[in-house]
Design a protein around this motif. Structure first.
Motif, PDB file in Angstrom:
ATOM      1  N   ALA A  16       0.808  -1.585   0.216  1.00  0.00           N
ATOM      2  CA  ALA A  16      -0.053  -0.375  -0.005  1.00  0.00           C
ATOM      3  C   ALA A  16       0.833   1.237  -0.143  1.00  0.00           C
ATOM      4  O   ALA A  16       0.608   2.348  -0.575  1.00  0.00           O
ATOM      5  CB  ALA A  16      -0.962   0.000   1.022  1.00  0.00           C
ATOM      6  N   THR A  17       1.901   1.390   0.804  1.00  0.00           N
ATOM      7  CA  THR A  17       3.172   2.124   0.949  1.00  0.00           C
ATOM      8  C   THR A  17       3.549   2.551  -0.590  1.00  0.00           C
ATOM      9  O   THR A  17       3.752   3.961  -0.996  1.00  0.00           O
ATOM     10  CB  THR A  17       4.432   2.386   2.569  1.00  0.00           C
ATOM     11  N   ALA A  18       4.233   1.609  -1.235  1.00  0.00           N
ATOM     12  CA  ALA A  18       4.641   1.413  -2.430  1.00  0.00           C
ATOM     13  C   ALA A  18       3.667   1.903  -3.482  1.00  0.00           C
ATOM     14  O   ALA A  18       4.047   2.760  -3.942  1.00  0.00           O
ATOM     15  CB  ALA A  18       5.122  -0.039  -2.898  1.00  0.00           C
ATOM     16  N   ARG A  19       2.135   1.584  -3.422  1.00  0.00           N
ATOM     17  CA  ARG A  19       1.250   2.009  -3.664  1.00  0.00           C
ATOM     18  C   ARG A  19       1.411   3.945  -3.728  1.00  0.00           C
ATOM     19  O   ARG A  19       0.637   4.182  -4.732  1.00  0.00           O
ATOM     20  CB  ARG A  19       0.293   1.423  -4.497  1.00  0.00           C
ATOM     21  N   SER A  20       1.049   4.134  -2.628  1.00  0.00           N
ATOM     22  CA  SER A  20       0.786   5.227  -2.320  1.00  0.00           C
ATOM     23  C   SER A  20       1.465   5.875  -2.887  1.00  0.00           C
ATOM     24  O   SER A  20       1.860   7.812  -3.480  1.00  0.00           O
ATOM     25  CB  SER A  20       0.804   5.204  -1.136  1.00  0.00           C
ATOM     26  N   ALA A  21       3.242   5.632  -2.640  1.00  0.00           N
ATOM     27  CA  ALA A  21       4.111   6.443  -3.338  1.00  0.00           C
ATOM     28  C   ALA A  21       4.342   6.777  -4.831  1.00  0.00           C
ATOM     29  O   ALA A  21       4.532   7.560  -5.249  1.00  0.00           O
ATOM     30  CB  ALA A  21       5.810   5.698  -2.866  1.00  0.00           C
ATOM     31  N   ALA A  22       4.202   5.678  -5.280  1.00  0.00           N
ATOM     32  CA  ALA A  22       4.094   5.259  -7.004  1.00  0.00           C
ATOM     33  C   ALA A  22       2.946   6.424  -7.271  1.00  0.00           C
ATOM     34  O   ALA A  22       3.191   6.983  -8.490  1.00  0.00           O
ATOM     35  CB  ALA A  22       3.024   3.972  -7.364  1.00  0.00           C
ATOM     36  N   ASN A  23       1.868   7.305  -6.579  1.00  0.00           N
ATOM     37  CA  ASN A  23       0.985   7.499  -6.854  1.00  0.00           C
ATOM     38  C   ASN A  23       0.745   9.703  -6.370  1.00  0.00           C
ATOM     39  O   ASN A  23       0.083  10.290  -6.604  1.00  0.00           O
ATOM     40  CB  ASN A  23      -1.091   7.078  -6.285  1.00  0.00           C
ATOM     41  N   THR A  24       2.078   9.146  -5.908  1.00  0.00           N
ATOM     42  CA  THR A  24       2.530  10.740  -5.717  1.00  0.00           C
ATOM     43  C   THR A  24       2.148  11.231  -7.122  1.00  0.00           C
ATOM     44  O   THR A  24       2.801  11.288  -7.983  1.00  0.00           O
ATOM     45  CB  THR A  24       3.548  10.665  -4.904  1.00  0.00           C
ATOM     46  N   PRO A  25       1.554  13.275  -7.478  1.00  0.00           N
ATOM     47  CA  PRO A  25       1.741  13.547  -8.432  1.00  0.00           C
ATOM     48  C   PRO A  25       2.668  13.741  -8.961  1.00  0.00           C
ATOM     49  O   PRO A  25       3.053  13.182 -10.653  1.00  0.00           O
ATOM     50  CB  PRO A  25       0.712  14.884  -7.259  1.00  0.00           C
ATOM     51  N   ALA A  26       3.779  13.882  -8.182  1.00  0.00           N
ATOM     52  CA  ALA A  26       5.215  13.763  -9.041  1.00  0.00           C
ATOM     53  C   ALA A  26       5.407  12.413  -9.577  1.00  0.00           C
ATOM     54  O   ALA A  26       5.256  12.466 -11.085  1.00  0.00           O
ATOM     55  CB  ALA A  26       6.505  14.220  -7.486  1.00  0.00           C
ATOM     56  N   ASN A  27       4.713  11.194  -9.592  1.00  0.00           N
ATOM     57  CA  ASN A  27       5.399   9.862 -10.201  1.00  0.00           C
ATOM     58  C   ASN A  27       4.057  10.127 -11.368  1.00  0.00           C
ATOM     59  O   ASN A  27       4.671   9.299 -11.763  1.00  0.00           O
ATOM     60  CB  ASN A  27       5.319   9.195  -9.202  1.00  0.00           C
ATOM     61  N   GLN A  28       3.504  10.698 -10.681  1.00  0.00           N
ATOM     62  CA  GLN A  28       2.150  10.715 -11.891  1.00  0.00           C
ATOM     63  C   GLN A  28       2.710  11.625 -13.077  1.00  0.00           C
ATOM     64  O   GLN A  28       2.494  10.874 -14.415  1.00  0.00           O
ATOM     65  CB  GLN A  28       0.646  10.849 -11.313  1.00  0.00           C
ATOM     66  N   LEU A  29       2.743  12.321 -12.559  1.00  0.00           N
ATOM     67  CA  LEU A  29       3.242  13.214 -13.864  1.00  0.00           C
ATOM     68  C   LEU A  29       4.536  12.477 -15.109  1.00  0.00           C
ATOM     69  O   LEU A  29       4.847  12.106 -15.879  1.00  0.00           O
ATOM     70  CB  LEU A  29       3.845  14.876 -13.503  1.00  0.00           C
ATOM     71  N   THR A  30       5.571  11.925 -13.355  1.00  0.00           N
ATOM     72  CA  THR A  30       6.422  11.245 -14.901  1.00  0.00           C
ATOM     73  C   THR A  30       6.208   9.769 -15.603  1.00  0.00           C
ATOM     74  O   THR A  30       6.389  10.217 -17.391  1.00  0.00           O
ATOM     75  CB  THR A  30       7.467  10.565 -13.359  1.00  0.00           C
ATOM     76  N   GLN A  31       4.897   9.746 -15.021  1.00  0.00           N
ATOM     77  CA  GLN A  31       4.666   8.212 -16.178  1.00  0.00           C
ATOM     78  C   GLN A  31       3.138   9.317 -17.620  1.00  0.00           C
ATOM     79  O   GLN A  31       3.960   8.565 -18.243  1.00  0.00           O
ATOM     80  CB  GLN A  31       2.995   7.487 -15.669  1.00  0.00           C
ATOM     81  N   ALA A  32       3.338  10.078 -17.131  1.00  0.00           N
ATOM     82  CA  ALA A  32       2.029  10.892 -17.881  1.00  0.00           C
ATOM     83  C   ALA A  32       3.307  11.314 -19.065  1.00  0.00           C
ATOM     84  O   ALA A  32       3.044  11.042 -20.486  1.00  0.00           O
ATOM     85  CB  ALA A  32       1.451  11.919 -16.899  1.00  0.00           C
ATOM     86  N   LEU A  33       4.635  12.174 -18.208  1.00  0.00           N
ATOM     87  CA  LEU A  33       5.177  12.198 -19.743  1.00  0.00           C
ATOM     88  C   LEU A  33       5.889  11.346 -20.762  1.00  0.00           C
ATOM     89  O   LEU A  33       6.189  11.445 -21.157  1.00  0.00           O
ATOM     90  CB  LEU A  33       6.813  12.933 -18.968  1.00  0.00           C
TER      91      LEU A  33
END
Lengths: 532, 247
Positions: free
Chosen positions: A44-61
């Motif tokens: 859950a913590t890992a998912r939460s870390a993966a879902n940080t806005p910064a990560n989301q932006l990285t993913q989107a890019l």
């Protein structure tokens, strides 16, 4: 694409800083909170870390880099609204706009670019303007673009990209009746620009507006030369030809004008206009027989749905010149019979109806009659009038914009990941709003054009009454001459049967009232003048 | 054969046009060469119609006419017939026509005499007498005509004749003295108009139908029973030439 990659790289660097700032917190807490007996919590913590806005932006890019704009766009949209990315917002919007443009969602992408331009403090303004220009071209709607252009300074643009600004500013100036300034701006669009042909044409138009005919001819000739080797019906080539014909007409060089009018190919959209316009050139060149031949085409049943009241007046003027008074009267009667009910109908319509939506509905009916070749029924206005309104440039553009909006809505609905996301909801709302506003705009345009048509017809009626007066005068003079000669010869005018004139005037393939499409433009009036 | 029919047709058309087209140009005016047609392409319209304000209007009109016709491939009976057409044009393109043809009595002597004398001489069938077979009396057809092509042509540069070209498809009955037989026909027709209502009409059809087999073996033994003839299918080649009026 190269530009987007550069933007993405820039963003990646700036995001690395943001991500590394967030990382130590995670590292600090993880040894204490994650243990062997709690794998679910760790996940859950890992998912939460993966879902940080910064990560989301990285993913989107990363998705954008992979060309997967369908998945990236909803993410970018959500991120562009987050307060954490206030400083990167314009970059995100630019990337989102580019992505949406790639998905052919031009209207939604245009909104992103306008936001970037409106904010104005980002280095993406210029690139957004360029993209906005392309999106506006695709949509056929220049409103947003012109708004955006009016917000920027030309000197902020790099030299190799100033063409679009010059062109669009020229258009704005031309629209605001500042023709000399418009001509100067169009002249600055370089030959290697994709706007060069359009700029040449509009420069010529601006010169004609300023009555600089020779400069206009130069521009149109250059435009014509640029289409050497293009098919004869190439729209730019035909536009150049008719522009040259009009320029020579303005210069009162009738022969040269006619020469260019004759060059317009029959299977081009502008042929009909060229035939009518050349009747004026023929009339001014005193080629009455040629004028009547062309008018026979314009007054054929093929044009019964066309609004060309002036052509009937031209015809009556020619008959007056050649002393065919009987024909003059018949033509004027036909003019009144056709256009008086039309004027009355417009009058009733504009006086009783104010709601733009009602105007839109009426014009839309005419639009679908024309487009789907339906029977002409259910209109309050004469079809000829509604059709004429549809032919007006602004209405035509607005209808093609509505078509583009509809296509975009369908496309959006077919993109599942976007349609189901907040971006889809936002986009549909934007499209619905644009559709609603454009309908109102078209309604307002239609009303303005109808009022203008009513005025136009009223003025033409005044001219018709002058011609009628001249006809009576001519008849009186003719009678005086006859009495003076003391003998009444049998004149061609004594025969009042129209078929007599028709049969007398045409030979080889005598015209018998039937119109064939392959005969249009080939009528030759062979009658003779009846003046004594 | 075709050449011969065409020559007669053109001669007829020319003579008609001269008599019914009194309006020959009165003025000779030179038309500037630059104004003469230089293009063969057509102007573009929203509704792609080839002709407006037709001179020949057929829609919702009754057509009647009379004709003479031949079945060129009929070996035994007379090849000639006379008859009339009557029908209704539902639209400018579609019409239903009734075609009644009365076959002329007699036999096709060109073949029957030769066949009979040959069989007698060879003694293969001495009793063969085609005069005893049941007479072919009349035919009645219901034809659908598709007015697929409407055009006009200049005749000797002094007049214009409008024309219709139309495929024909129909069912019908042919009456012999003893029995009535079904058949179907199809072909192509052409009308040349000399006024808005009057036209020369030429129909060419292939006619596939049941009929009497005149070579009935039964009648070698004296006067045959008219009902004893067997049936057979034949393919006839029909040409009809006539006039028609639109009412």
């Amino acid at each position: 694409m190269k530009k987007i990659t550069t933007v993405l790289l820039t963003m990646a660097v700036s995001l690395a800083a943001a991500t590394s700032a967030a990382a130590p917190t995670g590292r600090k807490s993880s040894p204490r909170t994650i243990n062997r007996s709690a794998p679910a919590a760790a996940a859950a913590t890992a998912r939460s870390a993966a879902n940080t806005p910064a990560n989301q932006l990285t993913q989107a890019l990363a998705l954008v880099r992979q060309g997967n704009c369908l998945q990236a766009s909803p993410m970018l949209y959500s991120l562009s609204r987050r307060p954490e990315f206030a400083t990167e917002r314009m970059q995100i919007k630019y990337i989102l706009g580019s992505c949406l443009m790639g998905l052919k969602l031009n209207q939604i992408s245009a909104f992103q670019f306008v936001d970037v331009v409106r904010r104005g403090d980002s280095k993406y303004v210029r690139q957004s303007l360029e993209k906005l220009s392309i999106a506006a071209d695709q949509l056929g709607d220049d409103t947003l673009l012109n708004y955006a252009i009016s917000k920027v300074r030309v000197d902020e643009f790099p030299n190799d990209q100033k063409d679009i600004v010059y062109f669009r500013l020229g258009e704005i100036k031309l629209k605001n009746n500042e023709a000399p300034a418009a001509a100067q701006l169009f002249a600055q669009v370089p030959p290697n620009s994709r706007y060069h042909a359009a700029a040449l044409y509009k420069r010529g138009l601006s010169d004609l507006e300023s009555n600089h005919v020779s400069e206009a001819i130069k521009s149109f000739n250059e435009l014509l030369a640029s289409r050497n080797g293009a098919p004869v019906t190439d729209p730019t080539r035909v536009q150049a030809l008719i522009a040259l014909a009009r320029s020579y007409y303005q210069a009162q060089d009738w022969e040269k004008s006619l020469e260019y009018y004759r060059e317009i190919p029959r299977d081009s959209e502008l042929w009909h206009d060229s035939v009518f316009e050349s009747t004026w050139a023929n009339l001014r060149a005193a080629k009455f027989r040629s004028t009547l031949g062309l008018l026979q085409t314009i007054h054929s049943s093929f044009y019964e749905d066309y609004y060309v009241p002036e052509s009937l007046l031209v015809r009556s003027i020619v008959y007056l010149y050649i002393c065919k008074f009987e024909e003059t009267e018949k033509t004027l009667n036909l003019f009144e019979k056709t256009y008086q009910p039309a004027a009355d109908s417009i009058g009733r319509f504009v006086e009783t109806i104010r709601d733009p939506n009602y105007y839109f509905a009426e014009i839309e009916k005419a639009y679908s009659i024309r487009r789907e070749k339906k029977p002409i029924t259910g209109l309050k206005l004469p079809y000829m009038i509604a059709r004429q309104v549809l032919e007006e440039g602004d209405v035509k553009r607005a209808f093609s914009y509505i078509r583009a909006l509809n296509e975009e809505r369908l496309r959006l609905e077919s993109y599942g990941p976007i349609a189901r996301s907040p971006l889809g909801v936002y986009a549909l709302k934007v499209l619905a709003n644009r559709y609603k506003n454009t309908k109102i705009t078209i309604g307002e345009m239609a009303r303005a054009h109808l009022i203008a048509l009513k005025t136009d017809i009223r003025e033409l009626f005044e001219q018709a009454s002058f011609i009628r007066y001249e006809t009576i005068n001519g008849q009186k003079e003719s009678l005086k001459k006859k009495i003076a000669e003391k003998e009444v010869e049998t004149q061609i005018d004594d025969q009042i049967d129209r078929t007599f004139y028709v049969q007398n005037g045409y030979e080889y393939w005598p015209f018998d009232g039937e119109y064939w499409i392959d005969e249009l433009g080939n009528y030759h009036y062979l009658g003779k003048q009846s003046c004594k | 054969m075709k050449k011969w029919i065409f020559s007669i047709l053109m001669a007829m058309i020319s003579s008609f046009m001269v008599t019914i087209s009194p309006e020959i140009a009165k003025a000779q005016v030179e038309v500037p060469e630059e104004e003469l047609a230089r293009e063969s392409v057509l102007p573009r319209f929203e509704r792609g119609e080839a002709v407006k304000n037709r001179a020949i209007v057929t829609e919702k009109k009754v057509e009647i006419g009379a004709f003479g016709g031949w079945n060129f491939t009929e070996p035994i009976y007379s090849q000639a017939k006379i008859g009339f057409n009557a029908g209704y044009h539902f639209t400018e393109e579609s019409a239903l026509m009734l075609n009644f043809g009365l076959w002329l009595p007699g036999r096709n002597k060109q073949y029957t005499d030769a066949i009979q004398s040959q069989t007698k001489a060879n003694n293969t069938d001495p009793g063969l007498d085609f005069n005893l077979i049941p007479d072919l009396q009349y035919s009645l057809w219901a034809n659908w005509e598709l007015l697929a092509y409407y055009g006009k042509m200049s005749v000797t540069k002094q007049g214009v004749s409008h024309m219709h070209l139309y495929p024909i498809l129909g069912l019908g009955m042919t009456k012999y003295a003893t029995k009535m037989y079904p058949g179907l026909n199809f072909g192509l027709g052409q009308k040349f108009y000399f006024s808005k209502a009057f036209a020369l009409r030429i129909d060419f059809k292939l006619q596939y139908q049941q009929g009497i087999n005149p070579f009935n073996p039964g009648f070698r033994t004296g006067v045959p029973d008219p009902n004893s003839y067997s049936d057979r299918f034949t393919l006839g080649t029909i040409l009809e030439l006539g006039v028609s009026f639109l009412l």
